[in-house]
Motif scaffolding. Structure first.
Motif, PDB file in Angstrom:
ATOM      1  N   THR A  16      25.932  18.970  63.108  1.00  0.00           N
ATOM      2  CA  THR A  16      25.442  18.426  64.207  1.00  0.00           C
ATOM      3  C   THR A  16      24.513  17.275  63.964  1.00  0.00           C
ATOM      4  O   THR A  16      24.385  16.624  65.730  1.00  0.00           O
ATOM      5  N   ARG A  17      24.235  17.199  63.159  1.00  0.00           N
ATOM      6  CA  ARG A  17      23.935  15.843  62.661  1.00  0.00           C
ATOM      7  C   ARG A  17      24.456  14.786  63.533  1.00  0.00           C
ATOM      8  O   ARG A  17      23.324  13.517  64.101  1.00  0.00           O
ATOM      9  N   ALA A  18      25.597  14.220  63.434  1.00  0.00           N
ATOM     10  CA  ALA A  18      26.030  13.383  64.061  1.00  0.00           C
ATOM     11  C   ALA A  18      26.512  13.665  65.597  1.00  0.00           C
ATOM     12  O   ALA A  18      26.241  12.723  66.079  1.00  0.00           O
ATOM     13  N   THR A  46      26.878   5.368  63.310  1.00  0.00           N
ATOM     14  CA  THR A  46      26.856   6.698  62.729  1.00  0.00           C
ATOM     15  C   THR A  46      27.720   7.280  63.264  1.00  0.00           C
ATOM     16  O   THR A  46      28.446   7.218  64.533  1.00  0.00           O
ATOM     17  N   ILE A  47      28.926   8.025  62.276  1.00  0.00           N
ATOM     18  CA  ILE A  47      30.670   8.897  62.154  1.00  0.00           C
ATOM     19  C   ILE A  47      30.000   9.378  61.519  1.00  0.00           C
ATOM     20  O   ILE A  47      29.648  10.113  60.783  1.00  0.00           O
ATOM     21  N   ILE A  48      31.460  10.064  61.590  1.00  0.00           N
ATOM     22  CA  ILE A  48      31.653  12.042  60.927  1.00  0.00           C
ATOM     23  C   ILE A  48      32.842  11.807  60.990  1.00  0.00           C
ATOM     24  O   ILE A  48      33.654  11.776  61.514  1.00  0.00           O
ATOM     25  N   ARG A  59      26.429  -4.468  60.097  1.00  0.00           N
ATOM     26  CA  ARG A  59      25.872  -4.184  59.447  1.00  0.00           C
ATOM     27  C   ARG A  59      26.522  -2.659  59.152  1.00  0.00           C
ATOM     28  O   ARG A  59      27.085  -2.235  59.393  1.00  0.00           O
ATOM     29  N   ASN A  60      25.850  -2.285  58.325  1.00  0.00           N
ATOM     30  CA  ASN A  60      26.429  -0.993  57.500  1.00  0.00           C
ATOM     31  C   ASN A  60      26.677   0.284  58.445  1.00  0.00           C
ATOM     32  O   ASN A  60      25.402   0.008  59.785  1.00  0.00           O
ATOM     33  N   ILE A  61      27.868   0.612  58.120  1.00  0.00           N
ATOM     34  CA  ILE A  61      28.563   2.298  58.650  1.00  0.00           C
ATOM     35  C   ILE A  61      27.603   3.574  58.356  1.00  0.00           C
ATOM     36  O   ILE A  61      28.436   3.200  57.524  1.00  0.00           O
ATOM     37  N   THR A  62      27.039   4.554  58.466  1.00  0.00           N
ATOM     38  CA  THR A  62      27.114   5.845  58.115  1.00  0.00           C
ATOM     39  C   THR A  62      28.165   6.545  58.633  1.00  0.00           C
ATOM     40  O   THR A  62      28.358   6.975  59.694  1.00  0.00           O
TER      41      THR A  62
END
Ligand code: MLT
Length: 327
Positions: A82-84, A93-95, A34-37
């Motif tokens: 911090t959220r990541a 979830t990556i940053i 699925r999509n990655i944020t």
């Protein structure tokens, strides 16, 4: 009773653990489904956002799922980081962080809610971004020597834009302030995208920024560039002297932007992301866009996860020696 149960329990545990590992392997093989944020901890349109969007678009093609950029701004990028760090370590979830969020923030925020080495998996170095000393176009000094004299004489009256404590623009200009022994007034923004708009508009006086954000403005003549803080000139800005050429060899500064994942993200998944990023950096269109904006494309040996891990470690040490707690 306790022993038996325990024995039974242990074999059950081994089966569960075995099943867990199998599940992770299957998950990694199927990843992504699925999509990655991708969190960008600064405002849209700034250097980190531009680099992330250029590379993520190509990675999406390779991975077969969309990488969706989410701009999570605040506190010099540490809000997004911090959220990541606290996100699920399932690869979704990556940053895109950088020298600020994943190095300079450590000495500046003694109570930082994450540690770049302990709470993140290094995924891929994306681009090196030399630092430029920039000013509004009607700023009086005509070259770096005059700039140094002027800011030393007037620093208490000058507004220096930055993207928040811990950002690259903040940290690299803190370094400049310590080299020049000056204390200008810092004006924070949610990113150097909006800070650049204020510089073009003349609302602030000067800024230290990553080349990616400055090339279009310098070429458009809407801001002044006094020097680039690297040993060599940049091919995208052949007329901009180095700080050494312009008489301030002590000031050397360059940043970098890279992808990280929450600690514990399966190695097979971070390896897949790393491979997709490396492939993107070899794409002619991606390369051209990054080079046109003055970025340095990482050499193959700098594209490994281990190399990024070592870079973070050395940069945390380097900036910890330069910067004092700001909080
Ligand atoms: C941005 O994308 O706005 C910058 O990376 C902010 C900074 O660290 O100076």
């Amino acid at each position: 009773m306790k022993l038996f149960n325990r024995r039974v329990a242990i074999s059950g545990l081994a089966a569960v653990a075995g099943f867990g590992a199998l599940a992770t392997t299957v998950q990694a093989q199927e990843y992504p489904t699925r999509n990655i944020t991708m969190i960008v901890p600064f405002a849209a349109g700034g250097p980190t956002d531009v680099i992330a969007r250029i590379v993520a678009a190509d990675m999406s093609k390779t991975l077969g799922q969309q990488i969706i950029i989410e701009n999570v701004v605040g506190a010099g990028g540490t809000t997004g980081a911090t959220r990541a760090a606290r996100a699920a370590n399932d690869g979704y979830t990556i940053i895109t962080g950088h020298m600020g969020t994943h190095a300079a923030a450590v000495p500046l925020y003694p109570k930082l809610a994450y540690h770049p080495e302990k709470d993140f998996e290094p995924v891929a170095l994306l681009a090196g971004t030399p630092i430029l000393i920039l000013a509004r176009k009607d700023f009086a000094p005509k070259d770096l020597k005059e700039f140094v004299t002027y800011v030393k004489a007037n620093s208490d009256k000058l507004n220096m834009a930055h993207a928040g404590v811990g950002s690259v623009s903040y940290s690299s200009c803190e370094l400049l302030s310590s080299v020049l022994d000056i204390k200008p007034t810092g004006v924070p923004f949610n990113g150097t995208g909006p800070a650049m708009n204020a510089l073009v508009g003349g609302q602030v006086d000067y800024m230290c920024d990553q080349i990616v954000n400055a090339v279009p403005q310098i070429k458009g003549g809407t801001i002044k560039a006094y020097a680039i803080a690297t040993p060599d000139r940049n091919p995208s800005l052949p007329d901009v002297p180095t700080t050494t050429e312009a008489g301030l060899p002590k000031y050397q500064a360059s940043a970098w932007n890279a992808i990280f994942a929450p600690k514990g993200t399966p190695a097979a998944i971070t390896a897949k992301l790393n491979a997709a990023a490396a492939k993107a950096l070899d794409d002619e269109n991606v390369k051209k866009r990054l080079l046109d904006l003055g970025s340095d494309i990482p050499k193959p040996e700098a594209r490994t996860q281990a190399a990024l891990g070592s870079l973070v470690k050395s940069e945390v040490e380097k900036w910890s020696a330069v910067l004092k707690p700001a909080m």
